[in-house]
Design an enzyme around this catalytic site. Structure first.
Site, PDB file in Angstrom:
ATOM      1  N   LYS A   1     -11.599  -4.003  -2.080  1.00 11.39           N
ATOM      2  CA  LYS A   1     -12.544  -2.920  -2.296  1.00 11.39           C
ATOM      3  C   LYS A   1     -11.796  -1.582  -2.625  1.00 11.39           C
ATOM      4  O   LYS A   1     -12.475  -0.780  -3.460  1.00 11.39           O
ATOM      5  CB  LYS A   1     -13.580  -2.775  -1.065  1.00 11.39           C
ATOM      6  CG  LYS A   1     -12.793  -2.478   0.074  1.00 11.39           C
ATOM      7  CD  LYS A   1     -13.683  -2.307   1.393  1.00 11.39           C
ATOM      8  CE  LYS A   1     -13.732  -3.032   2.685  1.00 11.39           C
ATOM      9  NZ  LYS A   1     -12.302  -2.838   3.075  1.00 11.39           N
TER      10      LYS A   1
ATOM     11  N   LYS B   1       0.821  -1.001  -0.010  1.00 14.96           N
ATOM     12  CA  LYS B   1      -0.038   0.050   0.008  1.00 14.96           C
ATOM     13  C   LYS B   1       1.002   1.355  -0.046  1.00 14.96           C
ATOM     14  O   LYS B   1       0.114   2.475  -0.362  1.00 14.96           O
ATOM     15  CB  LYS B   1      -0.864  -0.098   1.255  1.00 14.96           C
ATOM     16  CG  LYS B   1      -1.939  -1.289   1.192  1.00 14.96           C
ATOM     17  CD  LYS B   1      -3.149  -0.627   1.801  1.00 14.96           C
ATOM     18  CE  LYS B   1      -4.470  -1.425   1.633  1.00 14.96           C
ATOM     19  NZ  LYS B   1      -5.625  -1.379   2.476  1.00 14.96           N
TER      20      LYS B   1
ATOM     21  N   LYS C   1      -5.142  -9.875  -5.036  1.00 11.94           N
ATOM     22  CA  LYS C   1      -6.548 -10.166  -4.355  1.00 11.94           C
ATOM     23  C   LYS C   1      -7.488  -9.263  -4.930  1.00 11.94           C
ATOM     24  O   LYS C   1      -7.518  -7.916  -5.099  1.00 11.94           O
ATOM     25  CB  LYS C   1      -5.949  -9.869  -2.856  1.00 11.94           C
ATOM     26  CG  LYS C   1      -7.157 -10.360  -1.902  1.00 11.94           C
ATOM     27  CD  LYS C   1      -6.699  -9.846  -0.510  1.00 11.94           C
ATOM     28  CE  LYS C   1      -7.068  -8.011  -0.221  1.00 11.94           C
ATOM     29  NZ  LYS C   1      -7.402  -7.798   0.789  1.00 11.94           N
TER      30      LYS C   1
HETATM   31  N1  AQP Z   1     -10.317 -10.961  -1.886  1.00 11.35           N
HETATM   32  C1  AQP Z   1     -10.606 -11.409  -0.740  1.00 11.35           C
HETATM   33  N2  AQP Z   1     -11.074 -12.868  -0.457  1.00 11.35           N
HETATM   34  C2  AQP Z   1     -11.198 -13.295   0.742  1.00 11.35           C
HETATM   35  N3  AQP Z   1     -11.261 -12.470   1.945  1.00 11.35           N
HETATM   36  C3  AQP Z   1     -11.131 -11.152   1.626  1.00 11.35           C
HETATM   37  N4  AQP Z   1     -11.138  -9.942   2.633  1.00 11.35           N
HETATM   38  C4  AQP Z   1     -10.785  -9.046   1.984  1.00 11.35           C
HETATM   39  N5  AQP Z   1     -10.781  -9.381   0.853  1.00 11.35           N
HETATM   40  C5  AQP Z   1     -10.696 -10.854   0.384  1.00 11.35           C
HETATM   41  C6  AQP Z   1     -11.384 -10.380   3.961  1.00 11.35           C
HETATM   42  O1  AQP Z   1     -12.303  -9.329   4.449  1.00 11.35           O
HETATM   43  C7  AQP Z   1     -11.980  -8.858   5.652  1.00 11.35           C
HETATM   44  C8  AQP Z   1     -12.190  -7.475   5.891  1.00 11.35           C
HETATM   45  O2  AQP Z   1     -10.995  -7.032   5.042  1.00 11.35           O
HETATM   46  P1  AQP Z   1     -10.740  -5.400   5.182  1.00 11.35           P
HETATM   47  O3  AQP Z   1     -11.727  -4.627   4.566  1.00 11.35           O
HETATM   48  O4  AQP Z   1     -10.587  -5.124   6.712  1.00 11.35           O
HETATM   49  O5  AQP Z   1      -9.231  -5.104   4.604  1.00 11.35           O
HETATM   50  P2  AQP Z   1      -8.507  -6.030   3.442  1.00 11.35           P
HETATM   51  O6  AQP Z   1      -8.150  -7.411   3.688  1.00 11.35           O
HETATM   52  O7  AQP Z   1      -7.450  -5.284   2.987  1.00 11.35           O
HETATM   53  O8  AQP Z   1      -9.789  -5.881   2.370  1.00 11.35           O
HETATM   54  P3  AQP Z   1      -9.921  -5.068   0.918  1.00 11.35           P
HETATM   55  O9  AQP Z   1     -11.250  -5.361   0.465  1.00 11.35           O
HETATM   56  O10 AQP Z   1      -8.718  -5.079   0.261  1.00 11.35           O
HETATM   57  O11 AQP Z   1      -9.781  -3.726   1.718  1.00 11.35           O
HETATM   58  P4  AQP Z   1      -8.896  -2.610   1.159  1.00 11.35           P
HETATM   59  O12 AQP Z   1      -9.192  -2.289  -0.189  1.00 11.35           O
HETATM   60  O13 AQP Z   1      -9.331  -1.495   1.985  1.00 11.35           O
HETATM   61  O14 AQP Z   1      -7.219  -2.812   1.396  1.00 11.35           O
HETATM   62  C9  AQP Z   1     -10.621  -9.475   6.130  1.00 11.35           C
HETATM   63  O15 AQP Z   1     -10.992 -10.630   6.985  1.00 11.35           O
HETATM   64  C10 AQP Z   1     -10.100 -10.075   4.851  1.00 11.35           C
HETATM   65  O16 AQP Z   1      -9.396 -10.864   5.256  1.00 11.35           O
END
Ligand code: AQP
Length: 336
Positions: free
Chosen positions: A204, A121, A201
């Site tokens: 969002k 990031k 991955k």
């Molecule tokens: N692609 C994914 N597959 C499976 N699990 C996922 N999680 C996120 N993306 C996937 C799980 O969702 C929970 C919340 O995640 P988060 O929003 O706190 O942070 P993250 O993992 O960084 O998810 P994002 O969507 O990628 O968010 P941003 O874009 O803000 O960095 C966690 O349990 C995560 O494992």
């Protein structure tokens, strides 16, 4: 064993960062597991709004307010029941931020430098100190509640490991206050990949700038169908178990997770069939699931008073639990 270890059912804690529209990855890797396992545990699920500030360039106040409301309404729409799970907003329980600071002070910089999320990031923006120390705040989120299990997607494994290391270091320096949490990670579907690039991955925040990257839980059916039908596969045309590309593998994982079968069973079902057929069925099963969630979501969003009451009640219950550990941490350091 710390004296404030909870009796009764194992305690579970997890959260989602308020950085955008929740995706099918958030649902499969996290939310669906929380809802399914809800009766077995004492549950705490939060909206990680403080974590959303770590890339401040992406924040607009009105969007953040809306994301917080959307997430709590989606928690409810995906089946979390406030009678069985404490649903709360992180910033309404100030002990998170204070314990986060204490953990900043006990965490060696080298541990934070190894975190892969920081490395990825910090490429795009001017990295903030908050992005760097994020894992210490996340450790505070988990350890304040003396959670036994933390149900997360596979990408969060390293964060649970550092939370354990921080707990151990704190306990060593100041006495036994925190218990060691364990990750709870589903065997299939723990990492849903981007539809436009199956080597990364589904995320969002990436979805905010790349059309066709993700399926958001609130996307209309036509948009979902278009994203799935355009999903990157490979130069082949039919599903061959001996030559599965990451894109086809991802579609099989999605299909399996949303139809309640494992990935191998999904593979047997589609073996020898054309990619177009696989995509069509993935789109249908996804649309069916998200439409049911969206119907409940719109009903919940029409009652803002109920949403606010859910957050207010959740903050009160979460504060009561957090306060016990927080007081012990304050005493053991001498701050109290
Ligand atoms: N692609 C994914 N597959 C499976 N699990 C996922 N999680 C996120 N993306 C996937 C799980 O969702 C929970 C919340 O995640 P988060 O929003 O706190 O942070 P993250 O993992 O960084 O998810 P994002 O969507 O990628 O968010 P941003 O874009 O803000 O960095 C966690 O349990 C995560 O494992």
């Amino acid at each position: 064993m710390p004296s404030n270890t909870p009796p009764g059912k194992p305690r579970v804690l997890s959260g989602i960062t308020a950085t955008g529209k929740l995706t099918i990855g958030n649902y499969i890797g996290a939310l669906s597991v929380w809802a399914q396992e809800q009766d077995k545990h004492e549950n705490y699920f939060f909206i990680a709004d403080l974590h959303a500030l770590t890339v401040p360039e992406n924040i607009k106040a009105n969007d953040l307010r809306e994301h917080i409301k959307q997430i709590v309404a989606l928690y409810l729409a995906c089946g979390l029941d406030p009678e069985k799970s404490v649903l709360f907003q992180q910033s309404r329980v100030p002990a998170h931020a204070t314990l986060g600071w204490i953990f900043d002070c006990v965490t060696p910089i080298g541990w934070l430098e190894r975190m892969t999320q920081y490395k990825s990031k910090s490429q795009n923006a001017t990295p903030s100190a908050g992005l760097f120390t994020y894992p210490a705040l996340m450790a505070a989120d988990i350890l304040l509640y003396q959670a036994t299990y933390v149900p997360v997607g596979d990408d969060q494994r390293q964060h649970i490991e550092i939370a354990r290391d921080i707990a151990q270091r704190f306990n060593h320096l100041f006495g036994e206050v925190f218990r060691m949490p364990e990750p709870m990670i589903r065997t299939s579907g723990a990492r849903i990949m981007g539809l436009d690039d199956p080597t990364v991955k589904m995320s969002k925040s990436t979805a905010q700038t790349r059309d066709g990257h993700a399926i958001a839980l609130l996307d209309p059916p036509a948009k979902i169908r278009k994203a799935v039908m355009r999903a990157v596969t490979d130069s082949g045309s039919e599903v061959r178990p001996d030559a599965l590309s990451p894109g086809v593998d991802n579609l099989l994982t999605l299909f399996g997770a949303l139809s309640g079968i494992d990935r191998d069973e999904a593979l047997r079902r589609f073996e020898g069939r054309r990619y177009g057929e696989l995509k069509k069925e993935v789109a249908e099963v996804t649309i069916e699931r998200v439409t049911a969630i969206q119907d409940r979501y719109h009903e919940i969003r029409s009652d803002e008073t109920y949403l606010e009451k859910t957050l207010a009640d959740g903050a009160e219950k979460a504060s009561e639990t957090a306060e016990q550990t927080f007081t012990e941490a304050m005493r053991s350091t001498g701050l109290l």
